[in-house]
Scaffold this motif. Sequence first.
Motif, PDB file in Angstrom:
ATOM      1  N   TRP A  70     -11.543  18.140  -4.962  1.00 22.52           N
ATOM      2  CA  TRP A  70     -12.082  16.780  -4.036  1.00 22.52           C
ATOM      3  C   TRP A  70     -12.668  17.422  -2.997  1.00 22.52           C
ATOM      4  N   HIS A  71     -13.845  16.508  -2.531  1.00 20.08           N
ATOM      5  CA  HIS A  71     -14.684  16.870  -1.389  1.00 20.08           C
ATOM      6  C   HIS A  71     -14.880  15.632  -0.457  1.00 20.08           C
ATOM      7  N   ARG A 131     -15.979   9.185  -1.375  1.00 17.15           N
ATOM      8  CA  ARG A 131     -15.396   8.046  -0.518  1.00 17.15           C
ATOM      9  C   ARG A 131     -13.879   8.373  -0.914  1.00 17.15           C
ATOM     10  N   CYS A 132     -12.910   8.483  -0.079  1.00 16.90           N
ATOM     11  CA  CYS A 132     -11.548   8.823  -0.369  1.00 16.90           C
ATOM     12  C   CYS A 132     -11.090   7.691  -1.454  1.00 16.90           C
ATOM     13  N   ALA A 133     -11.364   6.347  -0.923  1.00 23.00           N
ATOM     14  CA  ALA A 133     -10.626   5.266  -1.817  1.00 23.00           C
ATOM     15  C   ALA A 133     -11.026   5.448  -3.408  1.00 23.00           C
ATOM     16  N   GLU A 134     -12.241   5.663  -3.365  1.00 24.98           N
ATOM     17  CA  GLU A 134     -13.007   5.582  -4.932  1.00 24.98           C
ATOM     18  C   GLU A 134     -12.367   6.972  -5.352  1.00 24.98           C
ATOM     19  N   LEU A 182      -2.844  15.344  -0.247  1.00 25.77           N
ATOM     20  CA  LEU A 182      -4.224  15.320   0.050  1.00 25.77           C
ATOM     21  C   LEU A 182      -4.499  15.810   1.401  1.00 25.77           C
ATOM     22  N   LEU A 183      -3.699  15.486   2.442  1.00 28.44           N
ATOM     23  CA  LEU A 183      -3.909  15.794   3.878  1.00 28.44           C
ATOM     24  C   LEU A 183      -3.939  17.090   4.203  1.00 28.44           C
ATOM     25  N   PRO A 184      -3.432  18.086   3.349  1.00 31.75           N
ATOM     26  CA  PRO A 184      -3.385  19.406   3.685  1.00 31.75           C
ATOM     27  C   PRO A 184      -4.853  20.000   3.281  1.00 31.75           C
ATOM     28  N   ARG A 185      -5.511  19.388   2.085  1.00 32.45           N
ATOM     29  CA  ARG A 185      -6.868  19.515   1.691  1.00 32.45           C
ATOM     30  C   ARG A 185      -7.701  19.220   2.776  1.00 32.45           C
ATOM     31  N   LEU A 186      -7.488  18.005   3.180  1.00 29.56           N
ATOM     32  CA  LEU A 186      -8.215  17.597   4.260  1.00 29.56           C
ATOM     33  C   LEU A 186      -8.440  18.198   5.528  1.00 29.56           C
ATOM     34  N   CYS A 242     -13.229   9.287   5.985  1.00 24.55           N
ATOM     35  CA  CYS A 242     -12.436   9.813   5.199  1.00 24.55           C
ATOM     36  C   CYS A 242     -10.825   9.655   6.017  1.00 24.55           C
ATOM     37  N   VAL A 243     -10.997  10.010   7.225  1.00 24.79           N
ATOM     38  CA  VAL A 243      -9.805   9.931   7.939  1.00 24.79           C
ATOM     39  C   VAL A 243      -9.389   8.513   8.292  1.00 24.79           C
ATOM     40  N   GLN A 244     -10.409   7.878   8.535  1.00 27.31           N
ATOM     41  CA  GLN A 244     -10.240   6.079   8.690  1.00 27.31           C
ATOM     42  C   GLN A 244      -9.488   5.492   7.505  1.00 27.31           C
ATOM     43  N   GLU A 245     -10.195   5.811   6.241  1.00 26.88           N
ATOM     44  CA  GLU A 245      -9.639   5.110   5.101  1.00 26.88           C
ATOM     45  C   GLU A 245      -8.157   5.614   4.712  1.00 26.88           C
ATOM     46  N   LEU A 246      -8.017   6.927   5.107  1.00 28.50           N
ATOM     47  CA  LEU A 246      -6.216   7.567   4.803  1.00 28.50           C
ATOM     48  C   LEU A 246      -5.302   6.782   6.051  1.00 28.50           C
TER      49      LEU A 246
END
Length: 266
Positions: free
Chosen positions: A22-23, A27-30, A69-73, A95-99
């Motif tokens: 993941w990168h 888009r995070c949600a998608e 996912l957060l550690p990867r982010l 990405c941060v906003q969506e999560l």
Amino acid sequence: TYVSLSLLKIFLPFVRLEVLGWHPSDRCAEALAKQRWFAALESYGMGDGEVAADDADLDLIPKLVEKGLLPRLKEWLRSGWDPLSRGSTDMALECVQELAEVYVTVEKPAMAEVLALVLNRLQATAERLRIPTGAAGEVQQRGAIANYLFNRATVFVGGARRWARLLATSPLEALISDVVGNTLCPVLACVQTIPLERSGAEWLPKLERLVAALQDHSKGGDANAWLQATTTLRHVVRTAVTASPRLQALSADDTAAHQRLAASLP
């Protein structure tokens, strides 16, 4: 409760494995919706009847996002995000906003760590943009350096203010004020050394972009938070051109344009 805890332990290795590809450009949600673990668990805990808000089963996916996912982010924010790039900041912020809105709220310690990392990166970048004491004169005499610093600092100001809904106001205000006072103001002073016939053509668009960066935030948040930065900038814009000893030599259009910019600051 025990079932959800067991599933967390079972699925977490698969989540960590899948998010390796993941990168934040996705888009995070998608991106989440396309991952196999998410598809398998999306409806988990949703029975036919009414589900209690505090049902532990509903917290399974948020927990997997937090621990998988957060550690990867955070890894990408630490080494891949460039706060001086509009595109990179767009990816990070989205990405941060969506999560934070859907899975891990800002009150959670894990998201607080992410936001602390964002603030640390912004602070380190502001420090890199700072013009060393005594070097302002040299920068003002070198048009290429002044132009580079101005462009970078303007992008930084525009990007930093966009984090206002997620980060605390006080440290973010300090960042903006620091970059305006210690980078943009010395660079703007070199307007005095630019030949008059090029002053408006070269600097007017730059000033317009900078003012727009500050105005964008004031429309969506508390304008008082940026009072120090905008007061300093207003003073510099006015003294650099409209209140300059060269005022009489400027064209009427250039003078009026700079006066409008100074007056339009929040």
